[in-house]
Design an enzyme around this catalytic site. Sequence first.
Site, PDB file in Angstrom:
ATOM      1  N   LYS A 129      -8.533 -29.731   3.700  1.00 39.58           N
ATOM      2  CA  LYS A 129      -8.656 -29.150   3.442  1.00 39.58           C
ATOM      3  C   LYS A 129      -8.367 -27.392   3.835  1.00 39.58           C
ATOM      4  O   LYS A 129      -7.994 -27.461   5.129  1.00 39.58           O
ATOM      5  CB  LYS A 129     -10.069 -28.176   3.475  1.00 39.58           C
ATOM      6  CG  LYS A 129     -11.326 -27.362   3.352  1.00 39.58           C
ATOM      7  CD  LYS A 129     -12.477 -27.129   4.314  1.00 39.58           C
ATOM      8  CE  LYS A 129     -12.751 -27.371   5.218  1.00 39.58           C
ATOM      9  NZ  LYS A 129     -13.583 -26.776   5.581  1.00 39.58           N
ATOM     10  N   LYS A 186      -9.887 -22.233   7.800  1.00 39.77           N
ATOM     11  CA  LYS A 186      -9.203 -20.985   8.033  1.00 39.77           C
ATOM     12  C   LYS A 186      -9.118 -21.197   9.580  1.00 39.77           C
ATOM     13  O   LYS A 186      -8.496 -20.312  10.185  1.00 39.77           O
ATOM     14  CB  LYS A 186     -10.050 -19.643   7.545  1.00 39.77           C
ATOM     15  CG  LYS A 186     -11.669 -20.039   8.693  1.00 39.77           C
ATOM     16  CD  LYS A 186     -12.493 -18.941   8.561  1.00 39.77           C
ATOM     17  CE  LYS A 186     -14.355 -19.493   9.261  1.00 39.77           C
ATOM     18  NZ  LYS A 186     -14.576 -20.440   7.775  1.00 39.77           N
ATOM     19  N   LYS A 212     -13.605 -33.857  16.065  1.00 33.51           N
ATOM     20  CA  LYS A 212     -13.244 -32.859  17.831  1.00 33.51           C
ATOM     21  C   LYS A 212     -12.914 -33.954  18.730  1.00 33.51           C
ATOM     22  O   LYS A 212     -12.284 -34.026  19.577  1.00 33.51           O
ATOM     23  CB  LYS A 212     -13.568 -31.794  17.511  1.00 33.51           C
ATOM     24  CG  LYS A 212     -13.430 -31.081  15.310  1.00 33.51           C
ATOM     25  CD  LYS A 212     -14.681 -29.652  15.451  1.00 33.51           C
ATOM     26  CE  LYS A 212     -13.847 -29.008  14.411  1.00 33.51           C
ATOM     27  NZ  LYS A 212     -14.488 -27.927  14.786  1.00 33.51           N
TER      28      LYS A 212
END
Length: 379
Positions: free
Chosen positions: A197, A200, A112
């Site tokens: 993956k 969400k 990130k």
Amino acid sequence: MTRVFSGVKPTGHLTLGNYLGAMRQWAAVDQHRAESLFCIVDLHALTVDHDPARVRRLSRQAATLLLASGLDPELCTVFVQSHVDEHARLSYVLECVATDGEMRRMIQYKEKAARERTRGGSVRLSLLTYPVLMAADILAYGADEVPVGDDQAQHVELTRDLAVRFNQRYGYTFVVPRATVPSVGARVMNLQEPSSKMGKSDDSGPGIVYLLDEPDVVRKKVMRAVTDSGRDVVYDREARPGLANLLEILASCTGGNPSELSGVYESYGALKKDTAEAVVEVLRPVQEKHKELCADPGYVEGVLRDGAERARAMSRPTVDAAYRAIGLLPAPSDTTASGRAASDTAAPDTAAPDTAAPDTAAVDSGATLDSSGVLKAAR
């Protein structure tokens, strides 16, 4: 009894990956076999830019979906992380044991941070330190097991390292936990990007099946799933990741085996159709229960209130012990502070000479490491 801690971060709507990889196991197995805690880890949602109102909505929705998936508050503890102060209290103490190098080696932080640098920006400090907060989440409760996907295994290893290090330096305080990973469905992949993956927080909506997606939306997403260039149905994660993802989803929904299921189908279309219907049927009872719970918000609030009370009672003794072990002065009790229970004959602080051994002596207290790296307290 074994104690198990699991957490859900309210950064996005929960997905099929969350359900097949974790939530279903929690309801069917973990809450029955162990003293289980299930936490909406809302403090972790603050490590990135966020809409405060959305975090609150997603936290409530996550709690409702955990209950809809089958968690029973009579069997387990369901609560919100920020409702229990012990998480933040212990996090700082553990930061005093962790190192900068450990934090910067965390894969999620590195990825990130690198993405933000390419955009000319930087990440929040909390993104660097949140693995320590995660360790506090686990260690505060003396959890023996932490069910995680393989992408979170590194964080559990850090938790183990911090627990062992603290125990060696300051005396045995923490249970050293272990990660447990479900064998099938542990990491459901994005239907459009099978190398990633099904997260969400992902922006790729067409590749993500959300737990509250309507049946027709589910069918459309599965039927449009990326497969591979071949025509035969073969289970091969490396060479055919898209096809393998569909087979694993179908196996998780039906209780089958991916390799065996591959021999049943002669076309991708038939596999997609059966997978879509299997997903719809798996989600149906969860969606129906969620609708019932949404009609009774007071029930969910009561579960979270009672869960926080139980969580505080479980975590406070361990966190207080950690504070004492590391050298912090215990706070006076309310009765002592008001003078109602203070003893006139109590010895003043100056009566205790400064002859105590330094903290470093705790390393030689006789604690040992067994072959698995778990610290055993000296008896």
